[in-house]
Write an enzyme that holds these catalytic residues in place. Sequence first.
Site, mmCIF file in Angstrom:
data_model
loop_
_atom_site.group_PDB
_atom_site.id
_atom_site.type_symbol
_atom_site.label_atom_id
_atom_site.label_comp_id
_atom_site.label_asym_id
_atom_site.label_seq_id
_atom_site.Cartn_x
_atom_site.Cartn_y
_atom_site.Cartn_z
ATOM 1 N N GLU A 130 -4.033 -0.145 7.810
ATOM 2 C CA GLU A 130 -2.589 0.244 8.974
ATOM 3 C C GLU A 130 -3.230 -0.534 10.175
ATOM 4 O O GLU A 130 -4.183 -0.450 10.632
ATOM 5 C CB GLU A 130 -2.741 1.372 9.055
ATOM 6 C CG GLU A 130 -2.294 2.321 7.325
ATOM 7 C CD GLU A 130 -2.267 3.707 8.053
ATOM 8 O OE1 GLU A 130 -1.799 4.690 8.879
ATOM 9 O OE2 GLU A 130 -1.865 4.055 6.989
ATOM 10 N N ASN A 186 -7.564 2.001 9.613
ATOM 11 C CA ASN A 186 -6.927 2.276 10.015
ATOM 12 C C ASN A 186 -7.025 1.954 11.931
ATOM 13 O O ASN A 186 -7.560 2.494 12.002
ATOM 14 C CB ASN A 186 -6.084 3.168 9.607
ATOM 15 C CG ASN A 186 -5.363 3.637 8.772
ATOM 16 O OD1 ASN A 186 -5.679 2.417 7.575
ATOM 17 N ND2 ASN A 186 -5.479 4.926 8.179
ATOM 18 N N ARG A 212 0.739 -1.445 -0.114
ATOM 19 C CA ARG A 212 -0.118 0.168 0.069
ATOM 20 C C ARG A 212 0.385 1.628 0.390
ATOM 21 O O ARG A 212 1.824 0.962 0.978
ATOM 22 C CB ARG A 212 -0.883 0.135 1.053
ATOM 23 C CG ARG A 212 -1.422 1.243 1.675
ATOM 24 C CD ARG A 212 -2.888 1.736 2.520
ATOM 25 N NE ARG A 212 -3.101 2.678 2.526
ATOM 26 C CZ ARG A 212 -3.548 3.329 3.522
ATOM 27 N NH1 ARG A 212 -3.050 3.086 4.731
ATOM 28 N NH2 ARG A 212 -4.031 4.513 3.124
ATOM 29 N N HIS A 260 -2.937 11.213 0.634
ATOM 30 C CA HIS A 260 -2.218 10.427 2.600
ATOM 31 C C HIS A 260 -2.123 11.811 2.656
ATOM 32 O O HIS A 260 -0.803 11.972 3.449
ATOM 33 C CB HIS A 260 -0.915 9.862 2.456
ATOM 34 C CG HIS A 260 -0.966 9.280 3.320
ATOM 35 N ND1 HIS A 260 -1.291 7.340 4.046
ATOM 36 C CD2 HIS A 260 -1.158 9.884 5.058
ATOM 37 C CE1 HIS A 260 -1.391 7.306 5.279
ATOM 38 N NE2 HIS A 260 -0.964 7.673 5.529
#
Length: 511
Positions: free
Chosen positions: A400, A324, A83, A128
Amino acid sequence: KEDYTSCRLSDFPENFAFGVATAAYQIEGAARIEGRGPSIWDDFCKIEGKINNDDNGDVADDFYHRYKQDIQMMKSLGIRHFRMSISWSRILPQGTIDSINQKGIDFYHEIFDSLIEAGIQPWVSLYHWDLPSALYGRGSNDAWLGQKIINQFNEYADLCFKTFGQKVKRWITFNEPHTFIWFGYGLGIHAPGRCTQGVKRDDCEQVRGGGNSSTEPYIVAHNVIIAHATAVKTYRDKYQKEQIGMIGWALSSDYNEPFDLENPQDVEAGNTQILFQFGWFMDPTVFGKYPDNMTNQISENRLPSFTEQEFQIIKGSYDFIGINHYTSRYITTQSQAGNDWESDSMIKQSTTNKEGKIIGPSGDSDWLLVYPLGLRKLLKWINNRYSTIDQPNPQICVFENGVTVPGESKKSLEDAVHDQFRVEYYKGYISNLRDAIVLDGINVISYFAWSLIDNFEWSNGYSMRFGLVYVDYKDSQTRYVKDSALWYSLFIQTLNLNSVVPQLTLEQRII
Ligand code: PNW
C-alpha cells in the site's frame, strides 16, 4: 517540480508487479445480503460518534454487485495486479468452519475467475480487520485476546487455500496488525473499540466492557503473530508445493528522520520507532523473538515471550516481506517512560524538526505527510535488518502507498478528478522505489497503490478519498477516473514517470 525523465523501462525488473489495493469491508457493501454474517466493523459503526458522519460499510462501493464493471475498468486501465481481501464472515457467518456460506464462496470464485479472465492476478489478504462478530464476545478472553482464535483463523485460512488456491497464488495473512491493534485495543478508535480515546488508561476496564491498553495490545499482537505463523505453516505443509504460491503479511511501517540531527539519541530514536511499529511483528518471523529494544523496555508480565514450540513455527514464516507505507515523521526521545503501551517506546513524533521545518505537505488526512525519500530509506533499513543467511536480499512487497488530496472531500466532482497532488505523490514515491531497486539493489517485487477507488476509510467514513477513481456516492455510485488513474495507467504501461495525462471530459472519465 522534479524531473523524472531518467526513469526508464529497463529500470524495473521484468515481472515487477504494479497493482492497486482494496479491502473487503471498505468496498464490498452487501453487508446483510446472501448469508454474510456481521463483523466487528458492522458493530463498531453502530456506536454513535465513532465514525465520521456515522457512516458504515453497509453499501460502501457496492463492489459486491459491481465487481464485473470494476474489473473491466481495471482492465481498461492496464492494471494487471489487484490486491483485495476476503470477508471472513461472508464465507463463514459464524466464524467457524462448521457453517459455510456457499453464496460467499461462489462470490469470491466469480471474482477470481473474472480477474483471471481479464488478465489480472489476485493478491488476497485473509484478514483486513473484519473479524466475524460471532467470534467476539465482550470478555477479556475473546477473539484476539484468547488463544482459541489461533485455530479458528487457521481453519478459515485452510478453507481459503483449499478452495481458492488454484486461482490465488499470492496470500497475505494479516493486513497491518499494528494499526488494528493500536487503534482497536490501544485507543478505541477502530473495532472492536476497546479502550476509549480520552479515557485515562487505568480506567479502561470500567469503560464499555473493558480494555486495558497497557497489556492488551501485547497479548493481541502475540496471538496474531502465532496465528499468522500457523496459517503459513498450513499453507506450506498442505498446499504450497502443489499450488506454487507465496505467502506473507502486510505490515505498516512509517519512516522517520531525527528531530535534532546532532543529537545521537534522536538518531537512535528513529531506529526504535521502526522496531516498535514494524519490528514488533517482523522480527519474530525472522529471528523468532521480539526486538531487544522491546524486551528491554517492557516488563515480562506485559510483553509475552515465545515458547520453544512457537519459536519453531514463527521463525521463517514468510516468503516475502510486505509493507504498507504512507508517511514519515521527525522523531525524538521522550524523557520519561509511562506505564502504558503508547509511551513504551519512549519516543516522540513531531511533524517539524528542531529548526521548525515540516517534513512534508499533508494530504486531507492530517496523519499523512508526504516525504517520498522515506520509502527509499525504509526499504534500505528493512533490507539491512532482515537480510539473513536463509534469505539474503529478501523479497519485499510494497502493498500500500497512497494519499488523500488537501480539501478533496469538499471538492465538487469536476474539481476532484483533477488530483495533481496525488499524481505528484505517486511520482515522488515511485521514483524513490526505482532508486531503491536500481541504485541500492533492494529486491522489491511489487508495488500497490492504495486504492483503486474511493472507499470507506474506517473512522473517517467516506470523507477521505484515497481512490485513483472517484466514486459518486450521491449519484448511483458512478465511477470517474481521476487524473491519477490516467497517470498510473500510462505509467504502468510505459514506465515513464513523466507521462502526460490526457484531458478528458467527465463523460469520458466513465470507463
Ligand atoms: C491503512 N493512520 O490503514 C489500511 O491498510 C487501509 O485499509 C487504509 O484505508 C489505508 O491505510 C489508508 O488509511 C491506516 O492513521 C489507517 O496512521 C490509518 C493510519 C494508518 C494506516
